[in-house]
Design an enzyme around this catalytic site. Structure first.
Site, PDB file in Angstrom:
ATOM      1  N   CYS A  87      44.298  27.390  24.351  1.00 53.51           N
ATOM      2  CA  CYS A  87      44.231  25.873  24.536  1.00 53.51           C
ATOM      3  C   CYS A  87      45.530  25.258  25.151  1.00 53.51           C
ATOM      4  O   CYS A  87      46.554  25.729  24.629  1.00 53.51           O
ATOM      5  CB  CYS A  87      43.702  25.166  23.168  1.00 53.51           C
ATOM      6  SG  CYS A  87      42.495  25.869  22.466  1.00 53.51           S
ATOM      7  N   ARG A 105      45.494  29.276  29.455  1.00 54.15           N
ATOM      8  CA  ARG A 105      45.575  29.196  28.205  1.00 54.15           C
ATOM      9  C   ARG A 105      44.096  29.076  27.462  1.00 54.15           C
ATOM     10  O   ARG A 105      43.902  29.150  26.291  1.00 54.15           O
ATOM     11  CB  ARG A 105      46.169  27.814  27.470  1.00 54.15           C
ATOM     12  CG  ARG A 105      47.796  27.985  28.052  1.00 54.15           C
ATOM     13  CD  ARG A 105      48.556  26.654  27.496  1.00 54.15           C
ATOM     14  NE  ARG A 105      48.536  26.932  25.989  1.00 54.15           N
ATOM     15  CZ  ARG A 105      49.647  27.518  25.453  1.00 54.15           C
ATOM     16  NH1 ARG A 105      50.442  28.217  26.189  1.00 54.15           N
ATOM     17  NH2 ARG A 105      49.413  27.644  24.071  1.00 54.15           N
ATOM     18  N   TRP A 134      39.871  27.085  24.408  1.00 52.61           N
ATOM     19  CA  TRP A 134      39.557  28.525  24.148  1.00 52.61           C
ATOM     20  C   TRP A 134      38.945  28.423  22.926  1.00 52.61           C
ATOM     21  O   TRP A 134      39.713  28.151  21.955  1.00 52.61           O
ATOM     22  CB  TRP A 134      40.817  29.365  24.169  1.00 52.61           C
ATOM     23  CG  TRP A 134      40.378  30.863  24.197  1.00 52.61           C
ATOM     24  CD1 TRP A 134      40.047  31.677  25.065  1.00 52.61           C
ATOM     25  CD2 TRP A 134      40.478  31.759  22.981  1.00 52.61           C
ATOM     26  NE1 TRP A 134      39.857  32.687  24.716  1.00 52.61           N
ATOM     27  CE2 TRP A 134      40.088  32.666  23.137  1.00 52.61           C
ATOM     28  CE3 TRP A 134      40.693  31.408  21.446  1.00 52.61           C
ATOM     29  CZ2 TRP A 134      39.809  34.003  22.213  1.00 52.61           C
ATOM     30  CZ3 TRP A 134      40.433  32.445  20.843  1.00 52.61           C
ATOM     31  CH2 TRP A 134      39.940  33.627  21.132  1.00 52.61           C
ATOM     32  N   ASN A 156      45.543  22.592  19.449  1.00 55.45           N
ATOM     33  CA  ASN A 156      45.507  23.784  19.795  1.00 55.45           C
ATOM     34  C   ASN A 156      45.844  24.494  18.506  1.00 55.45           C
ATOM     35  O   ASN A 156      46.961  24.259  17.937  1.00 55.45           O
ATOM     36  CB  ASN A 156      46.819  24.132  20.833  1.00 55.45           C
ATOM     37  CG  ASN A 156      47.119  25.386  21.000  1.00 55.45           C
ATOM     38  OD1 ASN A 156      46.046  26.490  20.848  1.00 55.45           O
ATOM     39  ND2 ASN A 156      48.275  25.805  21.445  1.00 55.45           N
ATOM     40  N   GLY A 157      45.001  25.419  18.136  1.00 52.09           N
ATOM     41  CA  GLY A 157      45.258  26.211  16.890  1.00 52.09           C
ATOM     42  C   GLY A 157      44.130  26.220  16.022  1.00 52.09           C
ATOM     43  O   GLY A 157      42.639  25.875  16.340  1.00 52.09           O
ATOM     44  N   GLU A 182      47.692  51.209  29.229  1.00 47.48           N
ATOM     45  CA  GLU A 182      47.948  49.773  29.951  1.00 47.48           C
ATOM     46  C   GLU A 182      47.061  49.717  31.156  1.00 47.48           C
ATOM     47  O   GLU A 182      46.193  48.610  31.271  1.00 47.48           O
ATOM     48  CB  GLU A 182      49.288  49.852  30.435  1.00 47.48           C
ATOM     49  CG  GLU A 182      49.639  48.512  31.338  1.00 47.48           C
ATOM     50  CD  GLU A 182      49.320  47.061  30.651  1.00 47.48           C
ATOM     51  OE1 GLU A 182      49.022  47.047  29.532  1.00 47.48           O
ATOM     52  OE2 GLU A 182      49.448  46.451  31.447  1.00 47.48           O
ATOM     53  N   LYS A 184      43.939  46.949  31.574  1.00 45.05           N
ATOM     54  CA  LYS A 184      43.901  46.156  32.913  1.00 45.05           C
ATOM     55  C   LYS A 184      42.411  46.114  33.339  1.00 45.05           C
ATOM     56  O   LYS A 184      41.891  45.088  33.653  1.00 45.05           O
ATOM     57  CB  LYS A 184      44.844  46.738  34.078  1.00 45.05           C
ATOM     58  CG  LYS A 184      46.340  46.108  34.040  1.00 45.05           C
ATOM     59  CD  LYS A 184      46.977  44.623  33.910  1.00 45.05           C
ATOM     60  CE  LYS A 184      46.677  44.153  32.618  1.00 45.05           C
ATOM     61  NZ  LYS A 184      47.685  44.112  31.955  1.00 45.05           N
ATOM     62  N   GLU A 207      39.691  44.298  31.041  1.00 44.97           N
ATOM     63  CA  GLU A 207      40.030  42.779  30.646  1.00 44.97           C
ATOM     64  C   GLU A 207      39.577  42.360  32.242  1.00 44.97           C
ATOM     65  O   GLU A 207      39.005  41.042  31.858  1.00 44.97           O
ATOM     66  CB  GLU A 207      41.238  42.433  30.391  1.00 44.97           C
ATOM     67  CG  GLU A 207      42.509  42.681  31.286  1.00 44.97           C
ATOM     68  CD  GLU A 207      43.739  42.189  30.397  1.00 44.97           C
ATOM     69  OE1 GLU A 207      43.903  41.286  29.824  1.00 44.97           O
ATOM     70  OE2 GLU A 207      44.727  42.996  30.859  1.00 44.97           O
ATOM     71  N   HIS A 253      39.502  67.682  21.898  1.00 44.43           N
ATOM     72  CA  HIS A 253      39.104  67.499  20.533  1.00 44.43           C
ATOM     73  C   HIS A 253      38.158  66.478  20.250  1.00 44.43           C
ATOM     74  O   HIS A 253      37.916  66.115  19.074  1.00 44.43           O
ATOM     75  CB  HIS A 253      40.463  66.998  19.863  1.00 44.43           C
ATOM     76  CG  HIS A 253      41.386  68.099  19.919  1.00 44.43           C
ATOM     77  ND1 HIS A 253      41.606  69.333  19.434  1.00 44.43           N
ATOM     78  CD2 HIS A 253      42.754  68.063  20.598  1.00 44.43           C
ATOM     79  CE1 HIS A 253      42.551  70.006  19.693  1.00 44.43           C
ATOM     80  NE2 HIS A 253      43.328  69.344  20.344  1.00 44.43           N
ATOM     81  N   LYS A 267      45.544  33.524  27.782  1.00 44.99           N
ATOM     82  CA  LYS A 267      46.658  33.920  28.175  1.00 44.99           C
ATOM     83  C   LYS A 267      47.770  34.126  26.794  1.00 44.99           C
ATOM     84  O   LYS A 267      48.212  35.006  26.707  1.00 44.99           O
ATOM     85  CB  LYS A 267      47.670  33.067  29.380  1.00 44.99           C
ATOM     86  CG  LYS A 267      48.814  33.851  29.554  1.00 44.99           C
ATOM     87  CD  LYS A 267      48.912  34.559  30.609  1.00 44.99           C
ATOM     88  CE  LYS A 267      49.963  35.232  30.903  1.00 44.99           C
ATOM     89  NZ  LYS A 267      49.940  36.745  31.239  1.00 44.99           N
TER      90      LYS A 267
HETATM   91  C1  F6R Z   1      46.807  41.902  28.677  1.00 47.28           C
HETATM   92  C2  F6R Z   1      47.666  40.786  28.069  1.00 47.28           C
HETATM   93  C3  F6R Z   1      47.409  40.762  26.568  1.00 47.28           C
HETATM   94  C4  F6R Z   1      49.158  40.182  26.095  1.00 47.28           C
HETATM   95  C5  F6R Z   1      49.130  40.103  24.588  1.00 47.28           C
HETATM   96  C6  F6R Z   1      50.300  39.775  24.249  1.00 47.28           C
HETATM   97  O1  F6R Z   1      46.895  41.792  30.144  1.00 47.28           O
HETATM   98  O2  F6R Z   1      48.204  39.909  28.801  1.00 47.28           O
HETATM   99  O3  F6R Z   1      47.468  41.858  26.165  1.00 47.28           O
HETATM  100  O4  F6R Z   1      49.894  41.322  26.787  1.00 47.28           O
HETATM  101  O5  F6R Z   1      48.168  39.160  24.449  1.00 47.28           O
HETATM  102  O6  F6R Z   1      50.996  38.627  24.746  1.00 47.28           O
HETATM  103  P1  F6R Z   1      52.556  38.097  24.680  1.00 47.28           P
HETATM  104  O7  F6R Z   1      53.295  39.319  25.491  1.00 47.28           O
HETATM  105  O8  F6R Z   1      52.584  36.692  25.281  1.00 47.28           O
HETATM  106  O9  F6R Z   1      53.047  38.223  23.244  1.00 47.28           O
END
Ligand code: F6R
Length: 611
Positions: free
Chosen positions: A2, A27, A74, A100-101, A484, A488, A491, A507, A606
């Site tokens: 948010c 956000r 969000w 937000n929260g 990773e 990517k 998501e 396995h 984010k």
């Molecule tokens: C994936 C992504 C998330 C963040 C995770 C931690 O692309 O961006 O998995 O890495 O939410 O976020 P931070 O680094 O802000 O603590």
């Protein structure tokens, strides 16, 4: 999670708020809304969907006002809808609130408001409770700040809220508790926001609001009060990011721009920590050789992509500094009664520095006596402020939800930390250190060159974009990169992807291999190259379509692969800085081919400031 923007000042509040919300859409983006005070009446416009829907709803209405609040959501409580969108108002529309929260005791408060005050609720949100509480207290209080204070005394949870009231029109009152909040200092206009990009166009002077504090913002002043309502004096924080850093600058998406910014991010992160002789500068970090000798264990704790950076961190710290390292996802760490004491170094990794799980894990570690070092991108963020020492990543603002440049700068910090510890503890030689630093310094240039050849990956994505599931495999450091790469892809393209250590396939997971199954096989580790080739042969024998990633010069892999992406040659330990890039690009182009919303994937946000 948010985004909040508040404005009080000379200009039309609506324009400033909409502009700020656009910068905060990363956000949360399932609905957006704005409340402005016009002639001592609150007017609200809100709409499900992105900011453009809100703009269409407002149309030509000037909504001319000098005070207002806005929100991009969000969803946590209640589905994305017009009615659940913020701002929320009380019964007679005299108070509006954005939040937000999560208000953890909202159900209890809602029942009390219904039974004892006859309040009628319009939405399913926890936030509406706050609007009604502030509205009720406003009847007996002299000011909005008194009413907000009374309301917060009843609320439990994590929140950043901003309120406006019709009867106190030239004022915003905001409170921060475990959710980010900043105030921007202008001339005759002042601001509130969840994050710096919202305000970059208007102000560079920021107050970082601390937990438990209330901010009262008028056109001429920003006053900050602690939990006991005592005014506190706060130093102004000067933001160094420029407006362009938060713009796309001709790239189609922020994600692509941020992938291309990686050489700069890595070299900036290195330059900030290396002097002209390649020696590590620990400016502002108080860890001594004695401290390092005293640690019996290191925990690296983070979420998502940052957690994946931690996996590489573990490998290099153990290899160079010979200290046992455990890596954990933050949401699990604090609920498993971790073995932390004064001899533990706790390393938190976080781009935003506001991820609630990471913050909570950090607090738990501190409570148990650990020394806390954090690796953070956002200067002044909560994780940074609550750590004993901070290693900043110098990636600049990362706007796309999918993390790219934050990850490679986090890796860069991991190498620096591991090298520093190794040298200080005498577990690596000066010669090894010097060579490694040289090799690291070559990475930005190699990456720059590599990024000139993205057409190859775009072409592969055009052929392979319609797979229903994809596997990522690798050994050693390549297995961390597989995680990773897989994250990517899933998501942003919504393809069901799965990462596994290549040796572990046989396995169980190999049962899923069928003719045509797409497998991205990472084979950048010279020491494990032959073993990896054997693993690729095993899946090839089951008909898998293998797209390999290897270092230039290691051509043998072509025999077992359908296609090979070559990264510039480098030492094994550093390969993650290069090998992740084709995976980021592959995800990007696949998602583009599938018509996905790349910068704002569905269901994600984010900065995850809820548990
Ligand atoms: C994936 C992504 C998330 C963040 C995770 C931690 O692309 O961006 O998995 O890495 O939410 O976020 P931070 O680094 O802000 O603590």
């Amino acid at each position: 999670m948010c985004g909040i923007v508040g404005y009080v000042g000379k200009d039309n509040a609506k324009d400033v708020i909409i502009d700020g919300l656009k910068k905060l859409e990363y956000r949360g983006y399932d609905s957006a809304g704005i409340a402005v005070v016009i002639d001592k009446k609150i007017q609200i416009k809100k709409h499900v969907g992105g900011i453009e829907n809100l703009e269409n709803l407002i149309g030509d209405d000037p909504l001319y006002s000098h005070t207002g609040i806005g929100h991009t959501r969000w969803a946590t409580h209640g589905a994305p809808s017009d009615v659940n969108a913020h701002p929320h108002i009380n019964g007679d529309s005299s108070v509006a609130v954005v939040h937000n929260g999560i208000i953890e005791n909202y159900a209890e408060l809602k029942e009390e408001l219904i039974n004892e005050h006859g309040v009628v609720f319009r939405s399913e949100t926890d936030t509406e409770v706050i609007a009604h509480l502030v509205g009720l207290f406003m009847k007996d209080c002299d000011s909005l700040e008194d009413a907000v204070y009374m309301a917060t005394q009843k609320m439990r949870g994590a929140y950043a809220i901003v309120a406006v009231a019709a009867k106190d029109p030239d004022k915003l009152v905001a409170v921060r508790k475990d959710a980010p909040l900043i105030a921007g200092l202008g001339k005759g206009s002042n601001f509130i926001a969840s994050d710096i990009p919202a305000l970059l166009k208007y102000v560079k002077e920021i107050y970082l609001i601390e937990n438990g504090e209330m901010v009262v913002v008028t056109p001429d002043s920003i006053k900050i009060f602690d939990e006991n309502r005592q005014e506190v004096k706060r130093e102004v924080f000067h933001v160094t990011w420029d407006v362009d850093a938060a713009e796309k600058e001709g790239y189609e998406h922020f994600m692509l721009k941020e992938i291309f910014e990686q050489p700069k991010g890595i070299s900036e992160t290195l330059n900030r920590r290396l002097d002209e002789n390649g020696r590590i500068k620990l400016d502002g970090i108080s860890l001594t050789k004695d401290d390092l000798d005293n640690f019996s264990k290191i925990y690296i704790v983070a979420c998502g992509t940052a957690y994946h950076a931690g996996l590489v961190g573990k490998a290099v710290i153990e290899k160079f500094a010979k200290i046992p390292v455990e890596v954990d996802v933050a949401s699990e760490f604090r609920y498993r009664d971790p073995l932390v004491d004064e001899k533990t170094l706790f390393i938190a990794i976080s781009q935003s520095g506001e991820t609630l799980d990471t913050l909570a894990a950090l607090r738990e570690a501190k409570r148990k006596g650990a020394r806390v070092l954090s690796v953070v991108n956002v200067v002044g963020s909560s994780v940074a402020r609550e750590s004993d020492d901070v290693f900043y990543t110098w990636a600049g603002p990362e706007i796309a939800v999918a993390s790219t440049k934050a990850y490679t700068t986090q890796l860069t910090c991991m190498y620096i930390i591991a090298l520093y510890m190794g040298l200080a503890r005498g577990t690596i030689t000066q010669e090894f250190y010097d060579q490694f630093i040289k090799d690291l310094q070559e990475i930005p240039g190699k990456l720059e060159e590599y990024l000139k050849k993205t057409g190859e990956i775009e072409a592969l994505a055009k052929i392979l974009y319609n797979k229903e599931q994809v596997f990522f495999i690798g050994r050693g450091l390549d297995s961390s990169i597989s995680y990773e790469g897989s994250l990517k892809l899933k998501e942003i393209s919504y393809i069901n992807s799965f990462a596994i250590a290549a040796g572990e396939l046989k396995h169980g997971t190999i049962a899923l291999m069928e003719p045509g199954t797409l497998v991205l096989a990472l084979a950048t580790q010279d020491a494990l190259y032959e073993k990896m080739i054997s693993n690729i042969q095993e899946i090839k024998a089951r008909g898998a379509h293998v797209l390999s990633v290897a270092k230039e010069g290691n051509q043998a892999i072509e025999m077992q692969s359908n296609e090979v992406i070559y990264i510039p040659y480098c030492r094994d330990e550093i390969a993650p800085l290069l090998s992740v890039v084709p995976l980021q690009l592959f995800s990007y182009y696949v998602a583009k081919e599938r018509g996905c919303n790349i910068d704002k994937p569905k269901n994600l946000a984010k900065s995850v400031t809820v548990e």
